[in-house]
Scaffold this motif. Structure first.
Motif, PDB file in Angstrom:
ATOM      1  N   LYS A 186       3.901  -7.384 -12.570  1.00  0.00           N
ATOM      2  CA  LYS A 186       4.860  -6.645 -13.391  1.00  0.00           C
ATOM      3  C   LYS A 186       4.191  -5.380 -13.935  1.00  0.00           C
ATOM      4  CE  LYS A 186       6.839  -9.089 -16.537  1.00  0.00           C
ATOM      5  NZ  LYS A 186       7.072  -9.778 -17.830  1.00  0.00           N
ATOM      6  N   LEU A 187       4.765  -4.231 -13.640  1.00  0.00           N
ATOM      7  CA  LEU A 187       4.253  -2.960 -14.141  1.00  0.00           C
ATOM      8  C   LEU A 187       5.077  -2.543 -15.362  1.00  0.00           C
ATOM      9  CD1 LEU A 187       2.391  -0.460 -13.687  1.00  0.00           C
ATOM     10  CD2 LEU A 187       4.240   0.503 -12.301  1.00  0.00           C
ATOM     11  N   VAL A 188       4.397  -2.279 -16.471  1.00  0.00           N
ATOM     12  CA  VAL A 188       5.070  -1.855 -17.702  1.00  0.00           C
ATOM     13  C   VAL A 188       4.662  -0.418 -17.993  1.00  0.00           C
ATOM     14  CG1 VAL A 188       5.537  -2.374 -20.122  1.00  0.00           C
ATOM     15  CG2 VAL A 188       4.830  -4.212 -18.576  1.00  0.00           C
ATOM     16  N   THR A 189       5.639   0.465 -18.139  1.00  0.00           N
ATOM     17  CA  THR A 189       5.349   1.869 -18.428  1.00  0.00           C
ATOM     18  C   THR A 189       5.964   2.269 -19.756  1.00  0.00           C
ATOM     19  OG1 THR A 189       5.247   2.444 -16.071  1.00  0.00           O
ATOM     20  CG2 THR A 189       5.605   4.252 -17.619  1.00  0.00           C
ATOM     21  N   TYR A 190       5.137   2.910 -20.592  1.00  0.00           N
ATOM     22  CA  TYR A 190       5.580   3.394 -21.894  1.00  0.00           C
ATOM     23  C   TYR A 190       5.683   4.913 -21.837  1.00  0.00           C
ATOM     24  CZ  TYR A 190       4.000  -1.282 -23.167  1.00  0.00           C
ATOM     25  OH  TYR A 190       3.816  -2.637 -23.217  1.00  0.00           O
ATOM     26  N   VAL A 191       6.837   5.412 -22.241  1.00  0.00           N
ATOM     27  CA  VAL A 191       7.080   6.851 -22.245  1.00  0.00           C
ATOM     28  C   VAL A 191       7.169   7.304 -23.699  1.00  0.00           C
ATOM     29  CG1 VAL A 191       8.653   8.706 -21.539  1.00  0.00           C
ATOM     30  CG2 VAL A 191       8.316   6.710 -20.044  1.00  0.00           C
ATOM     31  N   PHE A 192       6.191   8.099 -24.120  1.00  0.00           N
ATOM     32  CA  PHE A 192       6.133   8.595 -25.499  1.00  0.00           C
ATOM     33  C   PHE A 192       6.795   9.973 -25.527  1.00  0.00           C
ATOM     34  CE2 PHE A 192       2.686   5.690 -24.722  1.00  0.00           C
ATOM     35  CZ  PHE A 192       2.625   4.896 -25.877  1.00  0.00           C
ATOM     36  N   LYS A 193       8.026  10.000 -26.039  1.00  0.00           N
ATOM     37  CA  LYS A 193       8.834  11.211 -25.959  1.00  0.00           C
ATOM     38  C   LYS A 193       8.324  12.329 -26.868  1.00  0.00           C
ATOM     39  CE  LYS A 193      12.550   8.892 -26.977  1.00  0.00           C
ATOM     40  NZ  LYS A 193      13.982   8.611 -27.296  1.00  0.00           N
ATOM     41  N   ASP A 194       7.929  11.973 -28.066  1.00  0.00           N
ATOM     42  CA  ASP A 194       7.526  12.977 -29.049  1.00  0.00           C
ATOM     43  C   ASP A 194       6.297  12.464 -29.789  1.00  0.00           C
ATOM     44  OD1 ASP A 194       7.486  15.200 -30.648  1.00  0.00           O
ATOM     45  OD2 ASP A 194       8.965  14.435 -32.064  1.00  0.00           O
ATOM     46  N   LEU A 195       5.131  12.750 -29.271  1.00  0.00           N
ATOM     47  CA  LEU A 195       3.891  12.225 -29.833  1.00  0.00           C
ATOM     48  C   LEU A 195       3.403  13.127 -30.962  1.00  0.00           C
ATOM     49  CD1 LEU A 195       1.742   9.975 -29.403  1.00  0.00           C
ATOM     50  CD2 LEU A 195       0.473  11.622 -28.016  1.00  0.00           C
ATOM     51  N   THR A 196       3.374  12.555 -32.163  1.00  0.00           N
ATOM     52  CA  THR A 196       2.853  13.251 -33.337  1.00  0.00           C
ATOM     53  C   THR A 196       1.712  12.425 -33.925  1.00  0.00           C
ATOM     54  OG1 THR A 196       4.353  12.142 -34.890  1.00  0.00           O
ATOM     55  CG2 THR A 196       5.149  14.171 -33.844  1.00  0.00           C
ATOM     56  N   ARG A 197       0.976  13.008 -34.856  1.00  0.00           N
ATOM     57  CA  ARG A 197      -0.124  12.282 -35.486  1.00  0.00           C
ATOM     58  C   ARG A 197       0.391  11.054 -36.234  1.00  0.00           C
ATOM     59  NH1 ARG A 197      -0.933  17.633 -36.292  1.00  0.00           N
ATOM     60  NH2 ARG A 197      -2.797  18.558 -35.298  1.00  0.00           N
ATOM     61  N   LEU A 198       1.485  11.226 -36.953  1.00  0.00           N
ATOM     62  CA  LEU A 198       2.045  10.118 -37.731  1.00  0.00           C
ATOM     63  C   LEU A 198       2.514   8.988 -36.821  1.00  0.00           C
ATOM     64  CD1 LEU A 198       2.723   9.138 -40.575  1.00  0.00           C
ATOM     65  CD2 LEU A 198       4.981  10.212 -40.334  1.00  0.00           C
ATOM     66  N   LYS A 199       3.173   9.350 -35.728  1.00  0.00           N
ATOM     67  CA  LYS A 199       3.647   8.328 -34.793  1.00  0.00           C
ATOM     68  C   LYS A 199       2.481   7.618 -34.113  1.00  0.00           C
ATOM     69  CE  LYS A 199       8.278  10.037 -33.717  1.00  0.00           C
ATOM     70  NZ  LYS A 199       9.202  10.523 -32.659  1.00  0.00           N
ATOM     71  N   LEU A 200       1.433   8.372 -33.823  1.00  0.00           N
ATOM     72  CA  LEU A 200       0.278   7.764 -33.188  1.00  0.00           C
ATOM     73  C   LEU A 200      -0.355   6.712 -34.103  1.00  0.00           C
ATOM     74  CD1 LEU A 200      -1.529   7.722 -30.708  1.00  0.00           C
ATOM     75  CD2 LEU A 200      -2.895   9.547 -31.727  1.00  0.00           C
ATOM     76  N   ILE A 201      -0.416   7.015 -35.388  1.00  0.00           N
ATOM     77  CA  ILE A 201      -0.939   6.031 -36.352  1.00  0.00           C
ATOM     78  C   ILE A 201      -0.070   4.775 -36.341  1.00  0.00           C
ATOM     79  CG2 ILE A 201      -1.283   5.575 -38.825  1.00  0.00           C
ATOM     80  CD1 ILE A 201      -2.058   8.559 -39.100  1.00  0.00           C
ATOM     81  N   TYR A 202       1.246   4.970 -36.247  1.00  0.00           N
ATOM     82  CA  TYR A 202       2.158   3.830 -36.220  1.00  0.00           C
ATOM     83  C   TYR A 202       1.971   3.012 -34.937  1.00  0.00           C
ATOM     84  CZ  TYR A 202       6.458   1.096 -36.453  1.00  0.00           C
ATOM     85  OH  TYR A 202       7.360   0.064 -36.487  1.00  0.00           O
ATOM     86  N   TYR A 203       1.754   3.686 -33.823  1.00  0.00           N
ATOM     87  CA  TYR A 203       1.521   2.977 -32.564  1.00  0.00           C
ATOM     88  C   TYR A 203       0.255   2.112 -32.665  1.00  0.00           C
ATOM     89  CZ  TYR A 203       4.758   6.505 -30.714  1.00  0.00           C
ATOM     90  OH  TYR A 203       5.839   7.324 -30.496  1.00  0.00           O
ATOM     91  N   ILE A 204      -0.778   2.670 -33.284  1.00  0.00           N
ATOM     92  CA  ILE A 204      -2.024   1.912 -33.469  1.00  0.00           C
ATOM     93  C   ILE A 204      -1.766   0.690 -34.348  1.00  0.00           C
ATOM     94  CG2 ILE A 204      -4.356   1.986 -34.449  1.00  0.00           C
ATOM     95  CD1 ILE A 204      -4.400   4.990 -33.665  1.00  0.00           C
ATOM     96  N   PHE A 205      -0.940   0.866 -35.373  1.00  0.00           N
ATOM     97  CA  PHE A 205      -0.559  -0.240 -36.256  1.00  0.00           C
ATOM     98  C   PHE A 205       0.146  -1.346 -35.463  1.00  0.00           C
ATOM     99  CE2 PHE A 205       2.964  -2.155 -38.682  1.00  0.00           C
ATOM    100  CZ  PHE A 205       2.257  -2.799 -39.691  1.00  0.00           C
ATOM    101  N   LEU A 206       1.076  -0.966 -34.593  1.00  0.00           N
ATOM    102  CA  LEU A 206       1.812  -1.947 -33.785  1.00  0.00           C
ATOM    103  C   LEU A 206       0.871  -2.723 -32.861  1.00  0.00           C
ATOM    104  CD1 LEU A 206       5.015   0.049 -32.712  1.00  0.00           C
ATOM    105  CD2 LEU A 206       4.850  -1.759 -34.418  1.00  0.00           C
ATOM    106  N   ILE A 207      -0.110  -2.015 -32.316  1.00  0.00           N
ATOM    107  CA  ILE A 207      -1.059  -2.672 -31.414  1.00  0.00           C
ATOM    108  C   ILE A 207      -1.918  -3.677 -32.179  1.00  0.00           C
ATOM    109  CG2 ILE A 207      -3.105  -2.299 -29.979  1.00  0.00           C
ATOM    110  CD1 ILE A 207      -1.870   0.384 -29.134  1.00  0.00           C
ATOM    111  N   ILE A 208      -2.438  -3.264 -33.325  1.00  0.00           N
ATOM    112  CA  ILE A 208      -3.342  -4.114 -34.101  1.00  0.00           C
ATOM    113  C   ILE A 208      -2.611  -5.315 -34.701  1.00  0.00           C
ATOM    114  CG2 ILE A 208      -4.823  -4.216 -36.158  1.00  0.00           C
ATOM    115  CD1 ILE A 208      -5.567  -1.282 -35.585  1.00  0.00           C
ATOM    116  N   ILE A 209      -1.427  -5.090 -35.261  1.00  0.00           N
ATOM    117  CA  ILE A 209      -0.702  -6.156 -35.971  1.00  0.00           C
ATOM    118  C   ILE A 209       0.114  -7.033 -35.027  1.00  0.00           C
ATOM    119  CG2 ILE A 209       0.980  -6.683 -37.793  1.00  0.00           C
ATOM    120  CD1 ILE A 209      -1.682  -5.509 -38.780  1.00  0.00           C
TER     121      ILE A 209
END
Length: 312
Positions: free
Chosen positions: A234-257
């Motif tokens: 199964k190939l999973v692809t994530y498309v980040f439409k609008d990458l900002t610093r704030l969103k990147l921090i949130y993505y890191i939060f989702l990964i860790i938690i």
């Protein structure tokens, strides 16, 4: 007369005795501290097997080994290095028309920086554990993902994370290990500058700053980003439409938690087996399996029918 148990032991001994291994250690993948570990593993493998042991300092040396590989009748290839070393080996075998039959298996000795394959294979860094895996007949099949003319088995990053990989000096990486990724990641976080990419799949078209196409559940070390693995097909692809610093921090939060990137609705998650990416006349930086894959104007990612057997 031999008992049933003795016959089994004799067959096992004979099976192990005829195994012909090719062990390749990428000396550029670590600072040299792993050499003692790898030498111990090599000596244990030699007890009931034949082992051709190569230590490579350059891609040219490794390419020459793989050029002659299919004429050596190896039963197993053992790669000591990082995830990129395994990816390089697989691609060289394919380029040299090697046939991945059911009897041929690839083993791994974690000696790189991230070692995501180590987590996927559930192996430790202990000599006895690694040798048990390498001499067993336990394996799982993983599909390869085609990207332009090459293949990856873990992931491909197009855009933001590829810029980080491209900016890392391999000599510093060898000395500092994971620290260099943190330093360069923070630098690119502060000076974030994204070029919009055109992404097409399943009749849909999107604009994006970053695309992460993953065949594994791990990313940036042993951090989970989904519930899949390299054996799921199964190939999973994530498309980040609008990458900002704030969103990147949130993505890191989702990964860790949560270990799940798809929880964020601003990220498009697709299981499409065909992805096309256009750089709008810009050269797109790409990384595959944690290594620099250069820059390309167009990227085609396709789930392939090619499979490799990994010892587990």
């Amino acid at each position: 007369m031999l008992s049933h148990g003795n016959v089994k032991d004799l067959l096992k001994f004979n099976y192990e005795k005829i195994m012909h291994y090719c062990l390749i250690y990428n000396l550029n993948s670590s600072s040299g501290k792993k050499l003692k570990l790898i030498n111990k593993i090599c000596e244990k493998l030699k007890i009931n097997n034949t082992v051709d042991y190569f230590k490579t300092k350059s891609e040219k040396e490794a390419k020459n080994i793989f050029l002659k590989f299919k004429n050596k009748n190896y039963d197993r290839l053992i790669v000591a290095g990082g995830d990129g070393s395994v990816s390089f080996a697989i691609n060289e075998l394919i380029k040299n028309d090697f046939v991945f039959n059911d009897n041929f298996k690839i083993g791994y000795i974690p000696a790189g920086t991230a070692n995501l394959l180590q987590a996927e294979l559930s192996i430790t860094k202990k000599v006895d554990n690694i040798c048990d895996v390498l001499t067993s007949n336990n394996y799982k099949q993983s599909n390869l993902i085609k990207i332009n003319k090459n293949y990856f088995f873990l992931m491909a990053g197009i855009g933001w994370d590829a810029k980080i990989v491209h900016s890392i000096d391999t000599r510093l990486k060898k000395i500092l290990g994971k620290i260099i990724f943190g330093l360069k990641g923070f630098q690119h976080f502060l000076f974030m500058n994204n070029n919009k990419l055109n992404v097409s799949f399943d009749g849909q078209k999107h604009k994006a700053d970053w695309i992460l196409s993953s065949n594994t559940k791990y990313y940036a070390g042993h951090h989970k980003i989904n519930q899949s693995n390299i054996f799921d097909g199964k190939l999973v692809t994530y498309v980040f439409k609008d990458l900002t610093r704030l969103k990147l921090i949130y993505y890191i939060f989702l990964i860790i938690i949560y270990g799940d990137l798809s929880r964020n609705k601003s990220v498009i998650t697709t299981y499409s087996k065909n992805i096309h990416i256009d750089g709008n006349n810009f050269e797109i930086p790409v990384q595959i399996d944690g290594d620099n894959f250069g820059c390309h104007k167009h990227i085609d990612i396709e789930f392939s029918e090619k499979k490799v057997n990994f010892l587990v």
